[in-house]
Motif scaffolding. Structure first.
Motif, PDB file in Angstrom:
ATOM      1  N   GLU A 118      10.855  -4.132   3.655  1.00 48.84           N
ATOM      2  CA  GLU A 118      10.625  -3.052   4.617  1.00 48.84           C
ATOM      3  C   GLU A 118      10.057  -1.846   3.855  1.00 48.84           C
ATOM      4  O   GLU A 118      10.103  -1.791   2.636  1.00 48.84           O
ATOM      5  N   ASP A 119       9.498  -0.872   4.574  1.00 47.32           N
ATOM      6  CA  ASP A 119       8.948   0.327   3.939  1.00 47.32           C
ATOM      7  C   ASP A 119      10.025   0.989   3.072  1.00 47.32           C
ATOM      8  O   ASP A 119      11.207   0.992   3.444  1.00 47.32           O
ATOM      9  N   PHE A 120       9.618   1.520   1.934  1.00 47.76           N
ATOM     10  CA  PHE A 120      10.572   2.145   1.013  1.00 47.76           C
ATOM     11  C   PHE A 120       9.920   3.326   0.312  1.00 47.76           C
ATOM     12  O   PHE A 120       8.701   3.420   0.221  1.00 47.76           O
ATOM     13  N   THR A 121      10.770   4.232  -0.174  1.00 49.49           N
ATOM     14  CA  THR A 121      10.299   5.430  -0.875  1.00 49.49           C
ATOM     15  C   THR A 121      10.861   5.435  -2.287  1.00 49.49           C
ATOM     16  O   THR A 121      12.037   5.133  -2.493  1.00 49.49           O
ATOM     17  N   ILE A 122       9.999   5.777  -3.234  1.00 51.93           N
ATOM     18  CA  ILE A 122      10.401   5.863  -4.637  1.00 51.93           C
ATOM     19  C   ILE A 122      10.080   7.266  -5.140  1.00 51.93           C
ATOM     20  O   ILE A 122       8.974   7.765  -4.928  1.00 51.93           O
TER      21      ILE A 122
ATOM     22  N   THR B 264       5.909   6.764  -0.469  1.00 48.89           N
ATOM     23  CA  THR B 264       6.429   5.759   0.458  1.00 48.89           C
ATOM     24  C   THR B 264       5.453   4.596   0.477  1.00 48.89           C
ATOM     25  O   THR B 264       4.235   4.797   0.590  1.00 48.89           O
ATOM     26  N   TRP B 265       5.992   3.398   0.339  1.00 52.10           N
ATOM     27  CA  TRP B 265       5.205   2.170   0.233  1.00 52.10           C
ATOM     28  C   TRP B 265       5.563   1.220   1.366  1.00 52.10           C
ATOM     29  O   TRP B 265       6.674   1.257   1.880  1.00 52.10           O
ATOM     30  N   GLY B 266       4.632   0.337   1.701  1.00 54.53           N
ATOM     31  CA  GLY B 266       4.910  -0.683   2.705  1.00 54.53           C
ATOM     32  C   GLY B 266       3.944  -1.841   2.589  1.00 54.53           C
ATOM     33  O   GLY B 266       2.831  -1.704   2.059  1.00 54.53           O
TER      34      GLY B 266
ATOM     35  N   PHE C 146       5.583   0.463 -13.588  1.00 56.28           N
ATOM     36  CA  PHE C 146       6.895   1.017 -13.895  1.00 56.28           C
ATOM     37  C   PHE C 146       7.049   2.416 -13.303  1.00 56.28           C
ATOM     38  O   PHE C 146       8.031   2.717 -12.622  1.00 56.28           O
ATOM     39  N   GLU C 147       6.066   3.302 -13.546  1.00 59.54           N
ATOM     40  CA  GLU C 147       6.168   4.690 -13.076  1.00 59.54           C
ATOM     41  C   GLU C 147       6.131   4.793 -11.552  1.00 59.54           C
ATOM     42  O   GLU C 147       6.853   5.587 -10.967  1.00 59.54           O
ATOM     43  N   GLU C 148       5.279   4.014 -10.910  1.00 62.00           N
ATOM     44  CA  GLU C 148       5.095   4.121  -9.457  1.00 62.00           C
ATOM     45  C   GLU C 148       6.119   3.320  -8.664  1.00 62.00           C
ATOM     46  O   GLU C 148       6.524   3.727  -7.578  1.00 62.00           O
ATOM     47  N   LEU C 149       6.522   2.133  -9.208  1.00 60.47           N
ATOM     48  CA  LEU C 149       7.346   1.219  -8.419  1.00 60.47           C
ATOM     49  C   LEU C 149       8.625   0.774  -9.112  1.00 60.47           C
ATOM     50  O   LEU C 149       9.408   0.024  -8.540  1.00 60.47           O
ATOM     51  N   GLY C 150       8.833   1.209 -10.350  1.00 62.31           N
ATOM     52  CA  GLY C 150      10.046   0.829 -11.069  1.00 62.31           C
ATOM     53  C   GLY C 150      10.057  -0.618 -11.532  1.00 62.31           C
ATOM     54  O   GLY C 150      11.113  -1.154 -11.863  1.00 62.31           O
TER      55      GLY C 150
ATOM     56  N   VAL D  33       0.843  -1.195   0.000  1.00 65.19           N
ATOM     57  CA  VAL D  33       0.000   0.000   0.000  1.00 65.19           C
ATOM     58  C   VAL D  33       0.875   1.241   0.000  1.00 65.19           C
ATOM     59  O   VAL D  33       2.006   1.235   0.500  1.00 65.19           O
ATOM     60  N   GLU D  34       0.327   2.294  -0.581  1.00 64.96           N
ATOM     61  CA  GLU D  34       1.006   3.583  -0.568  1.00 64.96           C
ATOM     62  C   GLU D  34       0.722   4.222   0.787  1.00 64.96           C
ATOM     63  O   GLU D  34      -0.420   4.501   1.126  1.00 64.96           O
ATOM     64  N   LEU D  35       1.769   4.433   1.568  1.00 65.51           N
ATOM     65  CA  LEU D  35       1.613   4.971   2.915  1.00 65.51           C
ATOM     66  C   LEU D  35       1.521   6.483   2.926  1.00 65.51           C
ATOM     67  O   LEU D  35       0.765   7.065   3.688  1.00 65.51           O
ATOM     68  N   GLU D  36       2.313   7.100   2.053  1.00 61.74           N
ATOM     69  CA  GLU D  36       2.374   8.558   2.042  1.00 61.74           C
ATOM     70  C   GLU D  36       2.848   9.015   0.678  1.00 61.74           C
ATOM     71  O   GLU D  36       3.662   8.359   0.037  1.00 61.74           O
ATOM     72  N   GLN D  37       2.325  10.161   0.253  1.00 56.77           N
ATOM     73  CA  GLN D  37       2.744  10.750  -1.015  1.00 56.77           C
ATOM     74  C   GLN D  37       3.253  12.157  -0.717  1.00 56.77           C
ATOM     75  O   GLN D  37       2.620  12.903   0.034  1.00 56.77           O
ATOM     76  N   THR D  38       4.413  12.490  -1.268  1.00 54.63           N
ATOM     77  CA  THR D  38       4.957  13.843  -1.133  1.00 54.63           C
ATOM     78  C   THR D  38       4.778  14.544  -2.474  1.00 54.63           C
ATOM     79  O   THR D  38       5.260  14.064  -3.499  1.00 54.63           O
ATOM     80  N   LEU D  39       4.053  15.651  -2.449  1.00 57.77           N
ATOM     81  CA  LEU D  39       3.733  16.387  -3.670  1.00 57.77           C
ATOM     82  C   LEU D  39       4.861  17.342  -4.059  1.00 57.77           C
ATOM     83  O   LEU D  39       5.788  17.585  -3.272  1.00 57.77           O
TER      84      LEU D  39
END
Length: 140
Positions: free
Chosen positions: A116-120, A130-132, A65-69, A27-33
């Motif tokens: 573990e939680d990660f940010t892309i 940030t995803w987790g 691809f765009e969201e998670l590579g 799930v997407e935990l947080e989005q930074t605009l």
């Protein structure tokens, strides 16, 4: 936007798991605009608006691809065709406008992401997410 003033949105959703029987979903935990504001999204799976006449599978590949590579060799689908759902609600992006959402939901299996939680950072180099992996009560 349709002639009646409503908004029609087609969205592809990727419900990611690390194994077909896994209880955890990504799930997407947080989005930074771009302006630095943060949006908490704690139960949102990967979702991407479809562009033009783009088909669901093409939109899924682009979104992953765009969201998670992820490339097509990084994941598999546990169902050949997506589940579909339609809903309508007032738009949060366009206050007061009724929006109709057609969702194409794929079950995606991947072991190519960190446990573990990660940010892309998105391809624009400005926004990030940030995803987790989280245990969810029921699929979205």
């Amino acid at each position: 936007i349709a002639q009646d003033g409503s908004r029609k949105v087609r969205v592809v959703v990727g419900e990611l798991r690390s194994s077909p029987t896994g209880e955890l979903r990504l799930v997407e935990l947080e989005q930074t605009l771009a302006d630095g504001r943060k949006r908490v999204r704690s139960t949102r799976p990967m979702a991407e608006k479809m562009i033009g006449n783009e088909g669901p599978r093409t939109a899924l590949n682009r979104g992953l691809f765009e969201e998670l590579g992820l490339t097509t060799s990084d994941f598999s689908l546990s169902t050949p065709e997506p589940l579909t759902s339609t809903t309508s609600r007032l738009s949060s992006s366009y206050p007061g406008m009724l929006s109709y959402y057609e969702r194409f939901i794929f079950q995606v299996i991947t072991s190519a992401l960190p446990q573990e939680d990660f940010t892309i950072t998105e391809p624009d180099g400005i926004r990030s997410a940030t995803w987790g992996w989280r245990k969810m009560a029921s699929p979205e």
